[in-house]
Design an enzyme around this catalytic site. Structure first.
Site: not given
Ligand code: HEM
Ligand code: MTE
Ligand code: MO
Length: 467
Positions: A40, A65, A139, A186, A322
């Site tokens: 994941h 998602h 953001r 950003c 980042y």
């Molecule tokens: C990112 C699938 C459950 C939190 C992703 C991505 C996929 C995915 C494919 C990448 C999407 C992209 O960037 O295009 C799944 C599947 C799940 C699941 C199949 C269940 C079977 C969950 C749950 C949570 C979660 C339950 C939170 C409680 C996140 C987060 C990201 C993410 C925070 C972003 C990570 C990043 O940007 O680095 N997931 N997810 N996911 N997922 Fe899930």
């Molecule tokens: N601070 C909190 N608490 N939560 C957030 O999601 N995003 C960060 C930063 N500080 C973020 C945060 C990011 S990635 C950026 S680029 C800037 O806030 C954006 O600030 P702005 O929304 O005031 O332009």
């Molecule tokens: Mo950002």
């Protein structure tokens, strides 16, 4: 066609550990995602929150998602459906976590609604040296917290021999008020140009994930000193935690080196005013960090806690995001621990007028844009070409003259150029030079990276000339 296996919610709930296998539901469908947990992208622990139950409440928070490729991936793990008596779609008893987000300005170009991410259109972005609050780019990674200024407290953890502070807004007002003009950018600004070269993971920012404001507040060094901190441990870091958090209670967090935090000349602020107003909710009301010259991600909004630590913040956004990588690194080979977190940003510039694809009049053309560099480095020149980079002219720099080594804010620039007779189209290009003579790379290819950050190649705009 075979009819699907039917399961009760009870049965699904019994599958919530690796021993019993891990099931989840979406709508009335049941999935066995045991094999996917470790793959994941958001980490196994996040996925495990949904083990044995519905994905909806979690995916409501992480709209990443809501994409076809995520649904297709999940479909591979389908094992059946919920039995009819359990079929009524899962309804969120708790309210939509984003329902309390503030109302936004209609001019903003929205890249994602939940969480809210939006940028001003280019033609508004450089209309003013100071970006008006309602169109300042936003953001957010999570829902916007709704904090009561009366009960708000900033927790500052003191050293063992010092004292921890719990500061109200009024307490913060007692520190000397410091006001500076700072541009916030950003790391993902101009990511869409990287995507056009080769797919990356992230929000599709154009040239507007950058804005400039007058920020006022207490200097972080004054607050840390009050708590008894000194610059003794040069390797230490100041960690910030936001009051925005996900369902696990994990807050947004980031850190900067203690040396920057303690340096009065670095002017790191705990800001409570933006352009003479209390911070708008989207920008961190009531208090945010402003770290001049440093990537936006460290300017933590809705600040709840400040602490001095021997290590960088353990936040996902400090350690697993980042960061920059070689174009050769992909999601199978990336090792996030191998690269430093982005702090100061490289030199940047972009054209905001005319816009790509526009038709300009023959005779004269006005070209406008912005230029900025990280670390307080001043932009000393912007070069503009009308012929794709063969010949160049120097643009005129507008906006505040920077203080030495404290060029925290962008320069707006413009060039009045004559359109060579007979030209049917122009390939307009801009590039900036900072006072360390850093320059922007000419193309995206050598700086492409899997996360699409640090996108600062020459900015190019193609326009037609009216006959
Ligand atoms: C990112 C699938 C459950 C939190 C992703 C991505 C996929 C995915 C494919 C990448 C999407 C992209 O960037 O295009 C799944 C599947 C799940 C699941 C199949 C269940 C079977 C969950 C749950 C949570 C979660 C339950 C939170 C409680 C996140 C987060 C990201 C993410 C925070 C972003 C990570 C990043 O940007 O680095 N997931 N997810 N996911 N997922 Fe899930
Ligand atoms: N601070 C909190 N608490 N939560 C957030 O999601 N995003 C960060 C930063 N500080 C973020 C945060 C990011 S990635 C950026 S680029 C800037 O806030 C954006 O600030 P702005 O929304 O005031 O332009
Ligand atoms: Mo950002």
């Amino acid at each position: 066609q075979e009819s699907p296996h039917l399961y009760t919610r009870e049965e699904v709930r019994a599958h919530s550990s690796p021993e019993t296998r891990i099931w989840v539901t979406l709508g009335c469908e049941v999935f066995d995602v045991t094999e996917f947990v470790d793959l994941h992208p958001g980490g196994p622990s996040k996925l495990m929150l949904a083990a044995g139950g519905p994905l909806e409440p979690f995916w409501a928070l992480y709209a990443v998602h809501n994409q076809p490729h995520v649904r297709e991936l999940l479909a591979q793990y389908k094992v059946g459906e919920l039995s009819p008596e359990d079929k009524e779609p899962f309804t969120l008893k708790t309210s939509d976590p984003y329902s309390d987000d503030p109302v936004r300005h209609p001019a903003l170009k929205v890249n994602s609604q939940r969480p809210f991410n939006a940028e001003p259109p280019p033609e508004l972005l450089t209309e003013n040296y100071i970006t008006p609050n309602p169109i300042f780019f936003t953001r957010n990674h999570l829902p916007v917290p709704n904090l009561d200024p009366e009960t708000y407290r900033l927790h500052v953890v003191g050293p063992p021999e010092g004292q921890s502070l719990s500061l109200s807004l009024n307490d913060l007002y007692q520190f000397p008020k410091h006001e500076i003009t700072v541009t916030l950018q950003c790391a993902g600004n101009r990511r869409s140009e990287m995507t056009r070269f080769k797919e990356v993971k992230g929000l599709e920012w154009n040239t507007g994930a950058i804005s400039t404001a007058r920020w006022a507040g207490a200097r972080l060094c004054d607050v840390l000193a009050k708590a008894g901190h000194q610059l003794c441990e040069t390797e230490a870091h100041v960690c910030f935690e936001g009051l925005d958090s996900d369902p696990t209670g994990t807050a947004y967090g980031a850190s900067i080196p203690l040396a920057r935090a303690m340096d009065p000349e670095a002017e790191v602020l705990l800001a409570y005013e933006m352009n003479g107003q209390p911070l708008p909710r989207d920008h961190g009301f009531p208090v945010r960090v402003v770290v001049p010259g440093v990537v936006g991600a460290r300017h933590v909004k809705w600040l709840g806690k400040v602490s001095v630590e021997p290590e960088e913040s353990y936040s996902h956004w400090q350690r697993r995001d980042y960061k920059g990588f070689s174009p050769s690194v992909d999601w199978d080979t990336v090792d996030f621990d191998s690269a430093p977190s982005i702090q100061e940003l490289p030199v940047q510039s972009a054209i905001t007028e005319p816009k790509d694809g526009e038709t300009v009049q023959s005779g004269e053309v006005t070209i406008k844009g912005y230029a900025w560099s990280g670390g307080g480095r001043a932009v000393v020149r912007v070069d503009v070409s009308l012929d794709g980079g063969l010949t160049w002219q120097v643009a005129e720099l507008d906006g505040e003259e920077p203080r030495p080594r404290k060029a925290w804010a962008w320069r707006l620039w413009q060039l009045q150029a004559s359109v060579p007779a007979g030209k049917k189209e122009l390939n307009i290009v801009c590039k900036a030079v900072d006072d360390s003579y850093n320059v922007q790379p000419d193309t995206v290819a050598p700086i492409w990276n899997l996360r699409g950050v640090l996108s600062n190649a020459w900015h190019r705009v193609h326009v037609r000339v009216a006959p």
